[in-house]
Design a protein around this motif. Structure first.
Motif, mmCIF file in Angstrom:
data_model
loop_
_atom_site.group_PDB
_atom_site.id
_atom_site.type_symbol
_atom_site.label_atom_id
_atom_site.label_comp_id
_atom_site.label_asym_id
_atom_site.label_seq_id
_atom_site.Cartn_x
_atom_site.Cartn_y
_atom_site.Cartn_z
ATOM 1 N N LEU A 164 0.825 -1.208 0.000
ATOM 2 C CA LEU A 164 0.000 0.000 0.000
ATOM 3 C C LEU A 164 0.857 1.254 0.000
ATOM 4 O O LEU A 164 0.522 2.246 -0.646
ATOM 5 N N MET A 165 1.987 1.209 0.698
ATOM 6 C CA MET A 165 2.896 2.356 0.696
ATOM 7 C C MET A 165 3.513 2.553 -0.684
ATOM 8 O O MET A 165 3.631 3.683 -1.170
ATOM 9 N N VAL A 166 3.892 1.464 -1.338
ATOM 10 C CA VAL A 166 4.454 1.554 -2.695
ATOM 11 C C VAL A 166 3.429 2.146 -3.655
ATOM 12 O O VAL A 166 3.742 3.032 -4.458
ATOM 13 N N VAL A 167 2.192 1.666 -3.561
ATOM 14 C CA VAL A 167 1.131 2.178 -4.434
ATOM 15 C C VAL A 167 0.899 3.665 -4.191
ATOM 16 O O VAL A 167 0.781 4.461 -5.136
ATOM 17 N N PHE B 129 -4.779 -6.242 -7.424
ATOM 18 C CA PHE B 129 -5.089 -5.001 -6.693
ATOM 19 C C PHE B 129 -6.329 -4.296 -7.250
ATOM 20 O O PHE B 129 -6.576 -3.140 -6.933
ATOM 21 N N HIS B 130 -7.073 -4.969 -8.101
ATOM 22 C CA HIS B 130 -8.325 -4.441 -8.658
ATOM 23 C C HIS B 130 -8.129 -3.107 -9.381
ATOM 24 O O HIS B 130 -8.911 -2.169 -9.228
ATOM 25 N N ARG B 131 -7.053 -3.042 -10.173
ATOM 26 C CA ARG B 131 -6.782 -1.929 -11.087
ATOM 27 C C ARG B 131 -6.534 -0.590 -10.385
ATOM 28 O O ARG B 131 -6.570 0.462 -11.024
ATOM 29 N N ALA B 132 -6.263 -0.633 -9.081
ATOM 30 C CA ALA B 132 -5.968 0.621 -8.369
ATOM 31 C C ALA B 132 -4.635 1.213 -8.796
ATOM 32 O O ALA B 132 -4.378 2.398 -8.565
ATOM 33 N N THR B 133 -3.797 0.414 -9.428
ATOM 34 C CA THR B 133 -2.456 0.849 -9.809
ATOM 35 C C THR B 133 -2.386 1.384 -11.234
ATOM 36 O O THR B 133 -1.825 2.456 -11.468
ATOM 37 N N ASN B 134 -2.970 0.648 -12.179
ATOM 38 C CA ASN B 134 -2.832 1.046 -13.583
ATOM 39 C C ASN B 134 -4.012 1.855 -14.101
ATOM 40 O O ASN B 134 -4.076 2.180 -15.282
ATOM 41 N N ASP C 276 5.398 2.672 -17.487
ATOM 42 C CA ASP C 276 5.374 1.210 -17.501
ATOM 43 C C ASP C 276 6.660 0.598 -16.954
ATOM 44 O O ASP C 276 6.889 -0.604 -17.094
ATOM 45 N N THR C 277 7.507 1.405 -16.320
ATOM 46 C CA THR C 277 8.695 0.861 -15.664
ATOM 47 C C THR C 277 8.266 -0.110 -14.561
ATOM 48 O O THR C 277 7.322 0.177 -13.826
ATOM 49 N N PRO C 278 8.918 -1.271 -14.425
ATOM 50 C CA PRO C 278 8.563 -2.200 -13.349
ATOM 51 C C PRO C 278 8.500 -1.475 -12.004
ATOM 52 O O PRO C 278 9.362 -0.654 -11.691
ATOM 53 N N PHE C 279 7.465 -1.777 -11.213
ATOM 54 C CA PHE C 279 7.200 -0.977 -10.010
ATOM 55 C C PHE C 279 8.338 -0.993 -9.018
ATOM 56 O O PHE C 279 8.606 0.014 -8.356
#
Length: 370
Positions: free
Chosen positions: A253-256, A295-300, A335-338
């Motif tokens: 969650l912190m990373v996101v 994560f149910h698309r919360a990231t992308n 699109d860099t790896p997270f």
């Protein structure tokens, strides 16, 4: 794939930091109307799917791994913690009234989910709502606001050193989110002590007192349940089953949080330049690979979430595809790896500094030079 640009390249190739040539209505009209529809059946199907996976992982690891060793604990924690993030995201969706058409149902489901994950549901609902209403604001952002150069702790000035950066990231991932909830770590400065657990604190209004208190009760009920599990099963069992996945959930969650709101090509605005639309466009869609689905698309699809907070996650990718042509250069994607992005972002985005161009006063860009 769209390419990552540094701030100078971005500014040289386009002008996304200027006021957008479109309105919020323009963006909304580009989206198919069904994307705004919330279905109780569909929402519960995702919730039940997450719960089935979580209980399956629990059953497999507790049944077939009688004496957990470090490697099995790490594997279980990573897998279970990832799906706990997905479960947390459904609770987060409830806080935005995006789960169903019924506010009471959303709050009931969200309260149960977040309480079981040691998260104060209503407290977070209110502070997170403030975050959405002030995204991109230099002075009023409530969650992880940017620091000015004069506010940077001394050891942050050495983030170019690999060992220092690794230590800072480790501490941030392990303790950042719990400390944010407990003592408002890296939150907005209220001029006094603030906590998500203090119903009389500066974060909340008087009419929010009882719901914050209810959040505390839900949190304490889970703590009490874990305490009783320790008495019955032992500390090691609880640490294996709940502790490890909980820490992984908090770390993700912190990373996101950091990656969806922090980049060298995304500015912050002072009060002379900020408005809600410009601030909401100061978000970045990131590619987390298979975790995008978990994560149910919360990231992308985070940009869409900030523009339309009550849109359910199962429509948000379609909405993003629909409005991207309208946003044009105002749409941010990396699109860099997270894991690589996080490592770079912690180094490059240490503090913000006002744009030196007289025509861009009021815009603040991330810097790392001391």
């Amino acid at each position: 794939m769209e390419q990552m640009l540094n701030s100078e390249e971005k500014k040289a190739s386009s002008v996304p930091y200027l006021r957008p040539p479109f309105t919020y209505g323009d963006v909304k009209r580009a989206i198919p109307p069904h994307c705004f529809e919330r279905s109780v059946i569909t929402s519960f199907s995702y919730l039940l799917s997450d719960l089935a996976i979580i209980f399956s992982l629990f059953y497999i690891f507790t049944t077939y791994i009688k004496e957990p060793v470090l490697i099995s604990w790490i594997i279980y924690s990573l897998l279970q913690g990832s799906f706990l993030v997905g479960l947390w995201m459904i609770g987060h969706e409830c806080s935005h009234h995006a789960f169903s058409d019924y506010q009471w149902l959303d709050d009931t489901v969200g309260f149960i989910i977040h309480s079981l994950l040691l998260f104060p549901y209503f407290s977070f609902k209110y502070t997170h709502g403030h975050h959405h209403s002030r995204t991109g604001s230099l002075h009023y952002e409530g969650t992880n606001p940017p620091m000015l150069k004069s506010q940077v702790p001394s050891f942050f000035k050495h983030l170019s050193n690999t060992a220092v950066r690794f230590l800072v990231i480790t501490l941030l991932l392990a303790t950042g989110l719990p400390l944010h909830l407990l003592i408002n770590f890296r939150g907005r400065d209220y001029g006094r002590f603030a906590s998500h657990f203090d119903p009389l604190g500066p974060m909340f209004s008087r009419n929010q007192f009882f719901q914050v208190l209810l959040s505390d009760a839900g949190f304490l009920a889970t703590v009490y349940g874990l305490y009783n599990l320790v008495l019955i099963k032992g500390f090691a069992w609880v640490a294996f089953v709940y502790g490890g996945p909980y820490l992984v959930m908090c770390a993700f969650l912190m990373v996101v949080l950091v990656l969806n709101h922090t980049h060298t090509f995304v500015p912050y605005y002072d009060s002379s330049e900020w408005d809600w639309l410009r601030g909401s466009l100061c978000t970045i869609d990131r590619d987390f690979g298979i975790l995008n689905k978990v994560f149910h698309r919360a990231t992308n699809a985070h940009v869409a979430h900030h523009l339309f907070t009550n849109m359910p996650h199962y429509h948000i990718e379609e909405a993003t595809r629909a409005f991207k042509p309208i946003l044009g250069e105002h749409y941010h994607y990396d699109d860099t790896p997270f894991y690589k992005s996080f490592w770079i972002t912690i180094k490059e985005c240490v503090y913000v500094e006002e744009d030196k161009d007289d025509q861009n006063k009021g815009l603040y860009w991330f810097r790392n030079k001391f």
